[in-house]
Design an enzyme around this catalytic site. Structure first.
Site, mmCIF file in Angstrom:
data_model
loop_
_atom_site.group_PDB
_atom_site.id
_atom_site.type_symbol
_atom_site.label_atom_id
_atom_site.label_comp_id
_atom_site.label_asym_id
_atom_site.label_seq_id
_atom_site.Cartn_x
_atom_site.Cartn_y
_atom_site.Cartn_z
ATOM 1 N N HIS A 121 0.799 -1.231 0.000
ATOM 2 C CA HIS A 121 0.000 0.000 0.000
ATOM 3 C C HIS A 121 0.835 1.287 0.000
ATOM 4 O O HIS A 121 0.540 2.235 0.732
ATOM 5 C CB HIS A 121 -0.936 0.016 1.212
ATOM 6 C CG HIS A 121 -2.034 -1.024 1.149
ATOM 7 N ND1 HIS A 121 -2.611 -1.449 -0.013
ATOM 8 C CD2 HIS A 121 -2.678 -1.709 2.152
ATOM 9 C CE1 HIS A 121 -3.551 -2.346 0.252
ATOM 10 N NE2 HIS A 121 -3.597 -2.526 1.550
ATOM 11 N N HIS A 191 -9.651 2.372 0.513
ATOM 12 C CA HIS A 191 -9.540 1.286 1.492
ATOM 13 C C HIS A 191 -10.573 1.424 2.614
ATOM 14 O O HIS A 191 -10.259 1.250 3.790
ATOM 15 C CB HIS A 191 -8.119 1.255 2.056
ATOM 16 C CG HIS A 191 -7.669 -0.086 2.530
ATOM 17 N ND1 HIS A 191 -8.257 -0.735 3.586
ATOM 18 C CD2 HIS A 191 -6.703 -0.916 2.073
ATOM 19 C CE1 HIS A 191 -7.646 -1.892 3.773
ATOM 20 N NE2 HIS A 191 -6.698 -2.035 2.871
ATOM 21 N N GLU A 328 -11.621 -3.583 -2.584
ATOM 22 C CA GLU A 328 -10.656 -2.644 -3.160
ATOM 23 C C GLU A 328 -10.499 -2.915 -4.656
ATOM 24 O O GLU A 328 -9.914 -3.924 -5.039
ATOM 25 C CB GLU A 328 -9.303 -2.804 -2.458
ATOM 26 C CG GLU A 328 -9.378 -2.664 -0.952
ATOM 27 C CD GLU A 328 -8.241 -3.396 -0.248
ATOM 28 O OE1 GLU A 328 -7.075 -3.071 -0.477
ATOM 29 O OE2 GLU A 328 -8.534 -4.319 0.526
HETATM 30 C C1 GLA Z 1 -5.237 -5.113 2.181
HETATM 31 C C2 GLA Z 1 -4.291 -6.237 2.227
HETATM 32 C C3 GLA Z 1 -4.378 -6.904 3.546
HETATM 33 C C4 GLA Z 1 -4.125 -5.923 4.655
HETATM 34 C C5 GLA Z 1 -5.090 -4.807 4.558
HETATM 35 C C6 GLA Z 1 -4.799 -3.769 5.617
HETATM 36 O O1 GLA Z 1 -6.519 -5.533 2.012
HETATM 37 O O2 GLA Z 1 -4.462 -7.158 1.184
HETATM 38 O O3 GLA Z 1 -3.483 -7.972 3.614
HETATM 39 O O4 GLA Z 1 -2.830 -5.415 4.547
HETATM 40 O O5 GLA Z 1 -5.058 -4.234 3.291
HETATM 41 O O6 GLA Z 1 -4.564 -4.319 6.853
#
Ligand code: GLA
Length: 366
Positions: A121, A191, A328
């Site tokens: 991210h 997110h 997402e």
């Molecule tokens: C995304 C990732 C997860 C986690 C979340 C935040 O969805 O795929 O593994 O990192 O973000 O915690």
């Protein structure tokens, strides 16, 4: 403009904050925006991380609830014990890049690693942790951010914006635009963590989910795609027909064990290149429905497996494990390391090109 009210978030100016990389002076420019429509739906957004902090929508009886995890003030986002991207825009590359390494045109780049040996991210100070420039637009707000050449290891000055607008059809429209001065990679997404019973309710295992995807990109133990595509037929990943999330979430399945639970990327069964329905989430008790439309090729369904019950949000209620989920829209994780392979659309943005993509969260009841 009629639907947009501007309000400054309480506590946005930080005194003695302990954020390391964040300049305290940046926080004087943290603002909050409230979008409302004729149905009484209300969405709150802050320019800290281009974050959606609240989404208040009616149930089938007209009772309102806030269905998004979030906080009331920017300092709570900064100082949270776990900063889990609540409601924010993640990037420059959403999700994981194996060992934080990739190359473009034969030139290798190394990114900040923040998820074991991998990049997640956007890195240590991704787009969720910076203050964006805000400008009100008709029925919404446009947030812009210049990510500098070399920031978190990424090449190119990236000029990025996300415009959030609220329609009278209870849609949050998220329009992302970006340009660069050097070949780079871009994959941004929102997110938001949803619980359609209301933020801080018990689990989302009773929510019913449908995903328009018949393939996933299976992962290894570090949640990095192996490069294969897996048919969902006969697996816990088959959400082509609406399915209760709790049904297979603890199945004896290697991919589920890696999650642990759902934390996977579905390749959408798309008809063309425009906005198409990717997923529908329904909560039977309240009757609330969330539909996700996107121009993106994939969607990550994350079932809140890493929430641990150690955080409380704006309502004071605890966020327990799997008490919220994310949908997402994106290009598949680690796509840059599969550049040119069949089924892996490019994530490279070059000078002169425009990154332009829209995703919509639409709320209704049934
Ligand atoms: C995304 C990732 C997860 C986690 C979340 C935040 O969805 O795929 O593994 O990192 O973000 O915690």
């Amino acid at each position: 403009m009629k639907n947009v009210a501007l309000l400054i978030l309480a506590g946005a100016v930080l005194a003695g904050c302990t954020t390391g990389n964040v300049k305290v002076s940046d926080f004087s420019s943290v603002k909050g925006y409230t979008l409302t429509n004729k149905n009484g739906m209300e969405v709150k957004i802050t320019n800290y991380g281009a974050t959606i902090t609240s989404i208040i929508v009616p149930d089938r009886e007209g009772n309102m609830a806030d269905v998004a995890l979030g906080y009331d003030s920017a300092d709570q986002y900064v100082n949270a014990l776990v900063r889990d991207y609540f409601g924010a825009v993640v990037g420059r590359y959403g999700n994981r890049i194996a060992e934080g390494k990739f190359s473009i045109d034969g030139k290798e780049y190394t990114l900040a690693t923040n998820n074991g040996e991998n990049h997640l991210h956007g890195g240590l100070m991704g787009f969720d942790k910076v203050v964006w420039t805000a400008q009100t637009v008709e029925n919404g707000v446009k947030l812009s951010y210049l990510a500098k050449d070399g920031e978190e290891g990424y090449p190119g000055n990236l000029m990025l914006s996300v415009t959030y607008t609220l329609t009278d059809d209870n849609e949050i429209v998220m329009h992302y635009e970006a340009t660069t001065d050097k070949a780079t990679i871009v994959n941004v997404t929102n997110h938001t963590y949803f619980n359609l019973k209301g933020e801080g309710s018990d689990t989302v295992l009773d929510h019913v989910l449908q995903i328009n995807g018949s393939k996933t990109t299976p992962v290894d133990a570090g949640l990095i795609p192996t490069g294969e595509f897996a048919d969902v037929t006969g697996t816990p990943f088959d959400f082509r027909q609406p399915k209760v999330i709790g049904k297979d979430i603890n199945a004896n399945d290697q991919q589920i064990k890696y999650g642990p639970g759902y934390d996977h990327n579905w390749v959408l069964d798309r008809k063309g290149g425009g906005l198409e329905l990717a997923a529908t989430l329904y909560e039977p008790k309240s009757g609330r429905v969330l539909e996700v439309f996107t121009e993106e090729p994939c969607i990550q369904f994350y079932s809140g497996n890493f929430l641990q019950g150690n955080l409380t949000g704006k309502s004071g209620r605890v966020w327990n494990r799997r008490s919220a989920l994310c949908l997402e829209t994106q290009h598949a994780p680690d796509s840059i390391n599969h550049e040119g392979e069949a089924g892996w659309p490019s994530v490279i943005l070059r000078p002169g090109e425009k990154y332009d993509t829209t995703t919509i969260y639409k709320f209704s009841v049934k």
